[in-house]
Write a protein that holds these residues in place. Structure first.
Motif, PDB file in Angstrom:
ATOM      1  N   LEU A   1       0.837  -1.201   0.000  1.00 25.59           N
ATOM      2  CA  LEU A   1       0.000   0.000   0.000  1.00 25.59           C
ATOM      3  C   LEU A   1       0.871   1.249   0.000  1.00 25.59           C
ATOM      4  O   LEU A   1       1.733   1.405   0.868  1.00 25.59           O
ATOM      5  N   PRO A   2       0.677   2.163  -0.949  1.00 26.56           N
ATOM      6  CA  PRO A   2       1.446   3.414  -0.922  1.00 26.56           C
ATOM      7  C   PRO A   2       1.077   4.243   0.313  1.00 26.56           C
ATOM      8  O   PRO A   2      -0.102   4.413   0.626  1.00 26.56           O
ATOM      9  N   LEU A   3       2.091   4.745   0.990  1.00 26.37           N
ATOM     10  CA  LEU A   3       1.882   5.576   2.173  1.00 26.37           C
ATOM     11  C   LEU A   3       2.674   6.868   1.991  1.00 26.37           C
ATOM     12  O   LEU A   3       3.895   6.834   1.861  1.00 26.37           O
ATOM     13  N   ALA A   4       1.967   7.979   1.986  1.00 27.78           N
ATOM     14  CA  ALA A   4       2.636   9.274   1.832  1.00 27.78           C
ATOM     15  C   ALA A   4       3.244   9.710   3.159  1.00 27.78           C
ATOM     16  O   ALA A   4       2.728   9.403   4.239  1.00 27.78           O
ATOM     17  N   ASP A   5       4.333  10.417   3.086  1.00 28.31           N
ATOM     18  CA  ASP A   5       5.005  10.907   4.283  1.00 28.31           C
ATOM     19  C   ASP A   5       4.088  11.848   5.064  1.00 28.31           C
ATOM     20  O   ASP A   5       3.558  12.822   4.515  1.00 28.31           O
ATOM     21  N   GLY A   6       3.870  11.520   6.334  1.00 26.91           N
ATOM     22  CA  GLY A   6       3.111  12.399   7.217  1.00 26.91           C
ATOM     23  C   GLY A   6       1.627  12.482   6.948  1.00 26.91           C
ATOM     24  O   GLY A   6       0.973  13.423   7.406  1.00 26.91           O
ATOM     25  N   GLU A   7       1.049  11.493   6.252  1.00 29.44           N
ATOM     26  CA  GLU A   7      -0.371  11.620   5.896  1.00 29.44           C
ATOM     27  C   GLU A   7      -1.322  11.275   7.040  1.00 29.44           C
ATOM     28  O   GLU A   7      -2.517  11.551   6.955  1.00 29.44           O
ATOM     29  N   PHE A   8      -0.808  10.674   8.116  1.00 26.84           N
ATOM     30  CA  PHE A   8      -1.659  10.301   9.248  1.00 26.84           C
ATOM     31  C   PHE A   8      -1.194  11.007  10.517  1.00 26.84           C
ATOM     32  O   PHE A   8      -0.010  11.305  10.690  1.00 26.84           O
ATOM     33  N   ASP A   9      -2.153  11.245  11.406  1.00 29.25           N
ATOM     34  CA  ASP A   9      -1.830  11.780  12.725  1.00 29.25           C
ATOM     35  C   ASP A   9      -1.372  10.676  13.668  1.00 29.25           C
ATOM     36  O   ASP A   9      -0.667  10.941  14.649  1.00 29.25           O
ATOM     37  N   ALA A  10      -1.790   9.444  13.386  1.00 32.06           N
ATOM     38  CA  ALA A  10      -1.392   8.307  14.212  1.00 32.06           C
ATOM     39  C   ALA A  10      -1.516   7.026  13.399  1.00 32.06           C
ATOM     40  O   ALA A  10      -2.311   6.945  12.454  1.00 32.06           O
ATOM     41  N   VAL A  11      -0.730   6.046  13.782  1.00 31.28           N
ATOM     42  CA  VAL A  11      -0.800   4.713  13.202  1.00 31.28           C
ATOM     43  C   VAL A  11      -0.869   3.703  14.334  1.00 31.28           C
ATOM     44  O   VAL A  11      -0.109   3.796  15.307  1.00 31.28           O
ATOM     45  N   CYS A  12      -1.789   2.735  14.206  1.00 28.56           N
ATOM     46  CA  CYS A  12      -1.894   1.623  15.147  1.00 28.56           C
ATOM     47  C   CYS A  12      -1.490   0.339  14.438  1.00 28.56           C
ATOM     48  O   CYS A  12      -1.916   0.093  13.301  1.00 28.56           O
ATOM     49  N   ALA A  13      -0.692  -0.477  15.099  1.00 28.36           N
ATOM     50  CA  ALA A  13      -0.329  -1.793  14.558  1.00 28.36           C
ATOM     51  C   ALA A  13      -0.324  -2.779  15.721  1.00 28.36           C
ATOM     52  O   ALA A  13       0.722  -3.051  16.323  1.00 28.36           O
ATOM     53  N   TYR A  14      -1.496  -3.292  16.039  1.00 29.12           N
ATOM     54  CA  TYR A  14      -1.648  -4.214  17.156  1.00 29.12           C
ATOM     55  C   TYR A  14      -1.499  -5.657  16.673  1.00 29.12           C
ATOM     56  O   TYR A  14      -2.388  -6.194  16.008  1.00 29.12           O
TER      57      TYR A  14
END
Length: 215
Positions: A104-117
């Motif tokens: 999945l393409p992910l742009a730099d800084g596009e999210f305020d938070a990321v969860c990976a549980y």
């Protein structure tokens, strides 16, 4: 992800495993107080209407549901079509994509938070290191990364998880914490606990939760 039964037949692809588990996975882990505490800690630090990526979103509960219920804009990603469809029904206020996060393409800084549980365990160690770096870069500077794993020192080991053959890799707690920091974060909180999934095949397993801030 239980690692109690090493040495079993070669693991199935993650999508196959979690398609088979479906809602059983949600029920098995619903009682995790540490997961809820991790989510509460994140919610306390998010600005209203934050954009959050939920990696390995599963059934949408509890993570996406808690975040969307608090008014945040949630994008969930999971490789399991069954899990993704269930999440879309259970958490209609979030967006769910059936995809491999590595593609999945992910742009730099596009999210305020990321969860990976617990969503890294069926990746190789090299893939986990690379993905952690990508996830940190996808968070804006000062944003949050919350991640949980089973902190055991194993690489490409065959195991049985809730009756399903899987192949798992992980790191010990100190090494995993160092990986998160080395990816460009300050590790603000580290919580370790022992949890037994509510499932006939559930075994006690160590859990490590980290709350990090991108520098």
């Amino acid at each position: 992800m239980s690692h109690a039964d090493f040495g079993q037949p070669a693991g199935l692809p993650a999508a196959t495993v979690f398609d088979a588990l479906g809602a059983d996975y949600e029920r098995a882990f619903a009682g995790s107080a540490a997961h809820r505490a991790s989510l509460d800690g994140l919610l306390e630090r998010l600005s209203p209407g934050s954009r959050v990526l939920d990696v390995g979103s599963g059934t949408g509960r509890p993570t996406a549901q808690a975040l969307a219920g608090a008014g945040h804009r949630v994008v969930g990603v999971d490789v399991s079509p069954v899990m993704t469809a269930l999440a879309a029904r259970q958490v209609p206020d979030a967006e769910f994509l059936c995809a491999d996060i590595r593609d999945l393409p992910l742009a730099d800084g596009e999210f305020d938070a990321v969860c990976a549980y617990f969503s890294l365990l069926q990746l190789s160690r090299d893939d986990q290191k690379e993905l952690l770096g990508r996830l940190v870069r996808a968070v804006r500077p000062g944003g949050r990364l919350v991640v949980a794993t089973v902190p055991v020192d194993v690489a490409d080991v065959d195991a049985v998880f809730m009756g399903q053959p899987v192949r798992v890799s992980s790191f010990g707690a100190a090494e995993f914490t160092a990986l998160a920091a080395g990816a460009g974060t300050v590790v603000e909180e580290r919580q370790s606990t022992l949890f037994t999934p509510d499932h006939p095949a559930g075994e006690p397993e160590p859990h490590l939760f980290l709350r990090c801030r991108r520098v």
